[in-house]
Design a protein around this motif. Structure first.
Motif, PDB file in Angstrom:
ATOM      1  N   GLN A   1       0.841  -1.198   0.000  1.00 10.80           N
ATOM      2  CA  GLN A   1       0.000   0.000   0.000  1.00 10.80           C
ATOM      3  C   GLN A   1       0.877   1.249   0.000  1.00 10.80           C
ATOM      4  OE1 GLN A   1      -2.487  -1.119   3.426  1.00 10.80           O
ATOM      5  NE2 GLN A   1      -4.242  -0.914   2.075  1.00 10.80           N
ATOM      6  N   LEU A   2       0.566   2.160  -0.891  1.00  8.59           N
ATOM      7  CA  LEU A   2       1.433   3.303  -1.137  1.00  8.59           C
ATOM      8  C   LEU A   2       1.231   4.408  -0.102  1.00  8.59           C
ATOM      9  CD1 LEU A   2       3.481   4.572  -3.121  1.00  8.59           C
ATOM     10  CD2 LEU A   2       1.529   5.420  -4.437  1.00  8.59           C
ATOM     11  N   GLY A   3       2.339   4.824   0.531  1.00 10.62           N
ATOM     12  CA  GLY A   3       2.329   5.981   1.407  1.00 10.62           C
ATOM     13  C   GLY A   3       1.517   5.830   2.671  1.00 10.62           C
ATOM     14  N   THR A   4       1.529   4.655   3.271  1.00 11.94           N
ATOM     15  CA  THR A   4       0.684   4.412   4.443  1.00 11.94           C
ATOM     16  C   THR A   4       1.437   4.354   5.771  1.00 11.94           C
ATOM     17  OG1 THR A   4       0.847   2.022   4.023  1.00 11.94           O
ATOM     18  CG2 THR A   4      -1.071   3.162   3.129  1.00 11.94           C
ATOM     19  N   GLU A   5       2.785   4.305   5.731  1.00 11.78           N
ATOM     20  CA  GLU A   5       3.521   4.153   6.988  1.00 11.78           C
ATOM     21  C   GLU A   5       4.946   4.678   6.852  1.00 11.78           C
ATOM     22  OE1 GLU A   5       4.106   0.631  10.258  1.00 11.78           O
ATOM     23  OE2 GLU A   5       4.488   0.074   8.161  1.00 11.78           O
ATOM     24  N   PRO A   6       5.334   5.657   7.659  1.00 10.87           N
ATOM     25  CA  PRO A   6       6.723   6.122   7.616  1.00 10.87           C
ATOM     26  C   PRO A   6       7.700   4.974   7.908  1.00 10.87           C
ATOM     27  CG  PRO A   6       5.352   7.636   8.867  1.00 10.87           C
ATOM     28  CD  PRO A   6       4.516   6.419   8.615  1.00 10.87           C
ATOM     29  N   LEU A   7       8.870   5.063   7.307  1.00  8.76           N
ATOM     30  CA  LEU A   7       9.850   3.995   7.465  1.00  8.76           C
ATOM     31  C   LEU A   7      10.234   3.791   8.930  1.00  8.76           C
ATOM     32  CD1 LEU A   7      11.449   1.970   5.769  1.00  8.76           C
ATOM     33  CD2 LEU A   7      13.270   3.668   5.556  1.00  8.76           C
TER      34      LEU A   7
ATOM     35  N   ASP B   1       8.434   4.219  11.519  1.00 10.19           N
ATOM     36  CA  ASP B   1       7.347   3.517  12.204  1.00 10.19           C
ATOM     37  C   ASP B   1       7.385   2.021  11.907  1.00 10.19           C
ATOM     38  OD1 ASP B   1       6.641   6.018  13.039  1.00 10.19           O
ATOM     39  OD2 ASP B   1       4.687   6.057  12.040  1.00 10.19           O
ATOM     40  N   PHE B   2       7.697   1.681  10.659  1.00 13.62           N
ATOM     41  CA  PHE B   2       7.812   0.263  10.304  1.00 13.62           C
ATOM     42  C   PHE B   2       8.904  -0.414  11.123  1.00 13.62           C
ATOM     43  CE2 PHE B   2      10.137  -2.966   7.859  1.00 13.62           C
ATOM     44  CZ  PHE B   2       9.158  -3.946   7.786  1.00 13.62           C
ATOM     45  N   PHE B   3      10.064   0.218  11.205  1.00 13.04           N
ATOM     46  CA  PHE B   3      11.160  -0.387  11.965  1.00 13.04           C
ATOM     47  C   PHE B   3      10.824  -0.470  13.455  1.00 13.04           C
ATOM     48  CE2 PHE B   3      14.132   1.274   8.468  1.00 13.04           C
ATOM     49  CZ  PHE B   3      14.130   0.040   7.824  1.00 13.04           C
ATOM     50  N   ALA B   4      10.105   0.513  13.964  1.00 11.90           N
ATOM     51  CA  ALA B   4       9.744   0.513  15.382  1.00 11.90           C
ATOM     52  C   ALA B   4       8.844  -0.670  15.727  1.00 11.90           C
ATOM     53  CB  ALA B   4       9.062   1.825  15.753  1.00 11.90           C
ATOM     54  N   ARG B   5       7.949  -1.028  14.811  1.00 12.23           N
ATOM     55  CA  ARG B   5       7.040  -2.143  15.098  1.00 12.23           C
ATOM     56  C   ARG B   5       7.556  -3.477  14.558  1.00 12.23           C
ATOM     57  NH1 ARG B   5       3.974  -4.062  10.905  1.00 12.23           N
ATOM     58  NH2 ARG B   5       3.840  -2.776   9.016  1.00 12.23           N
ATOM     59  N   THR B   6       8.686  -3.429  13.845  1.00 13.61           N
ATOM     60  CA  THR B   6       9.249  -4.651  13.250  1.00 13.61           C
ATOM     61  C   THR B   6      10.728  -4.729  13.598  1.00 13.61           C
ATOM     62  OG1 THR B   6       7.746  -4.203  11.380  1.00 13.61           O
ATOM     63  CG2 THR B   6       9.290  -6.039  11.134  1.00 13.61           C
ATOM     64  N   PRO B   7      11.061  -5.029  14.852  1.00 13.88           N
ATOM     65  CA  PRO B   7      12.462  -5.014  15.266  1.00 13.88           C
ATOM     66  C   PRO B   7      13.280  -6.188  14.728  1.00 13.88           C
ATOM     67  CG  PRO B   7      11.063  -5.753  17.061  1.00 13.88           C
ATOM     68  CD  PRO B   7      10.144  -5.312  15.971  1.00 13.88           C
ATOM     69  N   LYS B   8      12.596  -7.184  14.136  1.00  9.52           N
ATOM     70  CA  LYS B   8      13.298  -8.333  13.558  1.00  9.52           C
ATOM     71  C   LYS B   8      12.709  -8.623  12.191  1.00  9.52           C
ATOM     72  CE  LYS B   8      14.494 -13.185  14.434  1.00  9.52           C
ATOM     73  NZ  LYS B   8      14.446 -14.304  15.413  1.00  9.52           N
TER      74      LYS B   8
ATOM     75  N   VAL C   1       6.391  -7.565   2.578  1.00  8.82           N
ATOM     76  CA  VAL C   1       6.109  -6.156   2.834  1.00  8.82           C
ATOM     77  C   VAL C   1       7.179  -5.301   2.159  1.00  8.82           C
ATOM     78  CG1 VAL C   1       7.341  -6.151   5.040  1.00  8.82           C
ATOM     79  CG2 VAL C   1       5.614  -4.425   4.611  1.00  8.82           C
ATOM     80  N   SER C   2       6.741  -4.184   1.603  1.00  7.85           N
ATOM     81  CA  SER C   2       7.642  -3.269   0.891  1.00  7.85           C
ATOM     82  C   SER C   2       7.683  -1.936   1.645  1.00  7.85           C
ATOM     83  CB  SER C   2       7.156  -3.059  -0.547  1.00  7.85           C
ATOM     84  OG  SER C   2       7.057  -4.293  -1.232  1.00  7.85           O
ATOM     85  N   PRO C   3       8.551  -1.819   2.653  1.00  3.82           N
ATOM     86  CA  PRO C   3       8.543  -0.632   3.520  1.00  3.82           C
ATOM     87  C   PRO C   3       8.814   0.676   2.797  1.00  3.82           C
ATOM     88  CG  PRO C   3       9.795  -2.417   4.521  1.00  3.82           C
ATOM     89  CD  PRO C   3       9.524  -2.814   3.108  1.00  3.82           C
ATOM     90  N   LEU C   4       9.648   0.664   1.768  1.00  2.73           N
ATOM     91  CA  LEU C   4       9.948   1.903   1.052  1.00  2.73           C
ATOM     92  C   LEU C   4       8.713   2.403   0.306  1.00  2.73           C
ATOM     93  CD1 LEU C   4      13.455   1.018  -0.442  1.00  2.73           C
ATOM     94  CD2 LEU C   4      12.926   2.119   1.748  1.00  2.73           C
ATOM     95  N   ARG C   5       7.984   1.502  -0.284  1.00  2.00           N
ATOM     96  CA  ARG C   5       6.751   1.873  -0.978  1.00  2.00           C
ATOM     97  C   ARG C   5       5.702   2.346   0.022  1.00  2.00           C
ATOM     98  NH1 ARG C   5       4.233   1.435  -5.801  1.00  2.00           N
ATOM     99  NH2 ARG C   5       1.974   1.103  -5.775  1.00  2.00           N
ATOM    100  N   ARG C   6       5.580   1.650   1.144  1.00  2.33           N
ATOM    101  CA  ARG C   6       4.617   2.058   2.170  1.00  2.33           C
ATOM    102  C   ARG C   6       4.977   3.427   2.746  1.00  2.33           C
ATOM    103  NH1 ARG C   6       0.996  -1.274   4.411  1.00  2.33           N
ATOM    104  NH2 ARG C   6       1.305  -0.377   6.482  1.00  2.33           N
ATOM    105  N   ALA C   7       6.270   3.740   2.726  1.00  2.03           N
ATOM    106  CA  ALA C   7       6.708   5.060   3.204  1.00  2.03           C
ATOM    107  C   ALA C   7       6.568   6.139   2.132  1.00  2.03           C
ATOM    108  CB  ALA C   7       8.160   4.988   3.667  1.00  2.03           C
ATOM    109  N   GLY C   8       6.168   5.740   0.923  1.00  2.00           N
ATOM    110  CA  GLY C   8       6.005   6.707  -0.162  1.00  2.00           C
ATOM    111  C   GLY C   8       7.306   7.192  -0.753  1.00  2.00           C
TER     112      GLY C   8
END
Length: 205
Positions: free
Chosen positions: A10-16, A18-25, A148-155
């Motif tokens: 999903q495009l532009g839905t989560e800052p990078l 924030d993703f790392f904060a909730r995905t520590p591994k 999951v594609s964190p860069l895309r989710r971060a826009g």
């Protein structure tokens, strides 16, 4: 979200951050290109437990693995190279219209199998906001395999990834995008070791 994308794209839905904060591994499907290299470097910078997995096949030129090792050395990240015999995959090598989708399923499936054995649950890749689902059949494989594609989710666009890579000192910041060798074999023509050698010669590799 379109039919071609999954929730992880999903495009532009989560800052990078924030993703790392909730995905520590997490595990990263790693190519040694600009995008996955930045994702790896930024995950290390964020303090995540992260491991890069690269699937090495006959479809890639040798320099891709060399570049990947250089990035991993700079980042200090864990790294695993999965040797995969894509030429033994008859459905892929028949070179049908959906070859890219089949190949992505093969590659991400190999990574998921290895990472899950090693205790990782989340698989991320370097797809960014500039990547167009209408032109990239691999999006379907990402959705099906819960990538999951964190860069895309971060826009983050390609240009933004390059700029952020320079700021972080990632050595692939200005590396050109390089399509796999199989893309130069005409659709419907079988992909063989010989046809890939022809492509290498034509591209000066």
């Amino acid at each position: 979200m379109t039919l071609e994308t999954g929730s992880g794209q999903q495009l532009g839905t989560e800052p990078l951050a924030d993703f790392f904060a909730r995905t520590p591994k997490l595990a990263i499907a790693f190519s040694g290109g600009c995008d996955s290299s930045y994702l790896l470097a930024s995950a290390v910078e964020a303090g995540c437990e992260v491991k890069a997995y690269m699937v090495n096949t006959a479809f890639q030129p040798a320099f891709e693995l060399e570049d990947a090792r250089r990035v991993v050395d700079v980042c200090g990240a864990a790294f695993d190279v999965i040797e995969a015999d894509v030429l033994a995959e008859s459905a892929i090598c028949a070179n049908p219209p959906d070859r890219c989708y089949l190949c992505k399923r093969f590659i991400f499936g190999a990574v998921r199998e290895r990472m899950e054995r090693e205790g990782f649950e989340v698989l991320a890749d370097g797809t960014n906001a500039s990547d167009d689902p209408a032109r990239r059949p691999g999006f379907r494989a990402l959705a099906e395999l819960d990538v999951v594609s964190p860069l895309r989710r971060a826009g983050m666009t390609k240009d933004e990834v390059r700029a952020a890579s320079r700021a972080l000192g990632v050595p692939t910041a200005d590396k050109p995008s390089f399509s796999c060798l199989a893309t130069n074999v005409p659709e419907g023509k079988p992909i063989t070791a010989a046809s890939l050698d022809e492509v290498r010669r034509a591209r000066g590799l």
